[in-house]
Design an enzyme around this catalytic site. Structure first.
Site, mmCIF file in Angstrom:
data_model
loop_
_atom_site.group_PDB
_atom_site.id
_atom_site.type_symbol
_atom_site.label_atom_id
_atom_site.label_comp_id
_atom_site.label_asym_id
_atom_site.label_seq_id
_atom_site.Cartn_x
_atom_site.Cartn_y
_atom_site.Cartn_z
ATOM 1 N N LYS A 51 0.838 -1.207 0.000
ATOM 2 C CA LYS A 51 0.000 0.000 0.000
ATOM 3 C C LYS A 51 0.872 1.256 0.000
ATOM 4 O O LYS A 51 0.588 2.222 -0.709
ATOM 5 C CB LYS A 51 -0.946 -0.017 1.209
ATOM 6 C CG LYS A 51 -2.103 -0.981 1.001
ATOM 7 C CD LYS A 51 -2.842 -1.352 2.272
ATOM 8 C CE LYS A 51 -3.863 -2.451 1.975
ATOM 9 N NZ LYS A 51 -4.480 -3.038 3.149
ATOM 10 N N GLN A 95 -5.246 -1.960 9.169
ATOM 11 C CA GLN A 95 -4.977 -3.270 8.556
ATOM 12 C C GLN A 95 -5.582 -4.380 9.418
ATOM 13 O O GLN A 95 -5.346 -4.445 10.619
ATOM 14 C CB GLN A 95 -3.457 -3.459 8.419
ATOM 15 C CG GLN A 95 -3.040 -4.718 7.706
ATOM 16 C CD GLN A 95 -3.508 -4.778 6.252
ATOM 17 O OE1 GLN A 95 -3.425 -3.806 5.526
ATOM 18 N NE2 GLN A 95 -4.014 -5.918 5.854
ATOM 19 N N ASP A 118 -11.507 2.133 3.099
ATOM 20 C CA ASP A 118 -11.706 0.683 2.963
ATOM 21 C C ASP A 118 -13.177 0.329 2.735
ATOM 22 O O ASP A 118 -13.509 -0.781 2.357
ATOM 23 C CB ASP A 118 -11.199 -0.036 4.226
ATOM 24 C CG ASP A 118 -9.948 -0.852 3.948
ATOM 25 O OD1 ASP A 118 -9.691 -1.157 2.766
ATOM 26 O OD2 ASP A 118 -9.232 -1.201 4.906
#
Length: 278
Positions: A51, A95, A118
């Site tokens: 990322k 995460q 997300d």
């Protein structure tokens, strides 16, 4: 039979985003993604590194918090609340998975919906379900792009989603519906599973079981999208679909690796650069 090349399509998307990010920068609107990792799960570490690399490539800032495994829930929530307030941060990503002592739902719900790149916040999910602008989780959004950019029509097609997770199955079904597909969701309690999957013009498989889907599940000429990723006992990557068995029957299919995987990060970058409704 066409093998849908996720690497190539994700690269096209990244090039478009790179241009857009440079344009934003020239107007003084630099985007910034904050990535938080708790603990040192090896797979998570690889994802976080990828990322960061993608941010660098596209030309957006990234800041990262690498917190020890024993970090308390309240401490993590404080960091998120601080990032919610920062005007120079556009996206916040925690995460997953988180260590067991931390309540995942509480953490995801603390991220401000306008920074939820997300697409996991209940507000983001609600917006998707009623057709309002909002962030969409990256893997299902990536599948839609794979289909569209491969010239595969979704409208009016019989679409079957195998799997009902909050991260892939449910949002996938809603996105296919938004594109005017006729959608059926199957799961572990579905009766006559193969009968239903054999009706699909577009079959999206996200069951988390290696090589679960063989040719018996698939109609001749169907498009098969494999969201799964596993390592077989020999250490080789494979998906939820038995590729060699299914490919001869499909009109188009995604490989593992190199299919859906690269799209997830490309769509995360798209969320960061484009913002809500972009």
């Amino acid at each position: 039979m066409e093998i849908i090349d996720g690497k190539k399509i994700s690269q096209e998307i990244k090039e478009e985003l790179r241009e857009k990010a440079a344009e934003q920068k020239s107007r003084g609107e630099e985007r910034c993604l904050a990535v938080i990792q708790v603990g040192s799960d090896p797979a998570s570490t690889v994802y976080v590194r990828n990322k960061k690399k993608a941010c660098e490539y596209i030309g957006i800032k990234s800041i990262s918090y690498e917190l020890p495994e024993e970090t308390g829930e309240e401490e993590l929530l404080e960091i998120i609340r601080g990032l919610n307030e920062r005007e120079d941060v556009n996206g916040i990503l925690v995460q997953l998975p988180l260590p067991e002592h931390i309540n995942e739902e509480r953490v995801l719900s603390t991220i401000a919906p306008k920074k939820d790149v997300d697409g996991f916040h209940p507000v983001s999910v609600g917006n998707l379900s009623i057709g309002r602008p909002g962030y969409v989780s990256c893997t299902p959004a990536g599948v839609i792009q794979l289909l569209k950019r491969s010239g595969i029509e979704i409208e009016g097609k019989e679409c079957v989603v195998l799997g009902r997770s909050n991260i892939v199955g449910k949002p996938m079904a809603m996105l296919l519906l938004r594109e005017n597909g006729t959608v059926t969701v199957c799961h572990s309690r579905t009766k006559n599973l193969k009968e239903i999957t054999r009706r699909a013009d577009i079959l999206v498989v996200a069951v988390g079981r290696p090589k679960f889907v063989d040719a018996d599940f698939v109609k001749e000429g169907a498009v098969v999208i494999d969201v799964g990723i596993h390592r077989n006992p020999g250490g080789k990557l494979c998906g939820d679909v038995d590729f060699d068995n299914v490919a001869p029957k499909a009109s188009a299919i995604t490989p593992v690796p190199g299919g859906v995987g690269p799209m997830t990060i490309a769509m995360l970058m798209a969320n960061c650069v484009n913002g809500i409704g972009g």
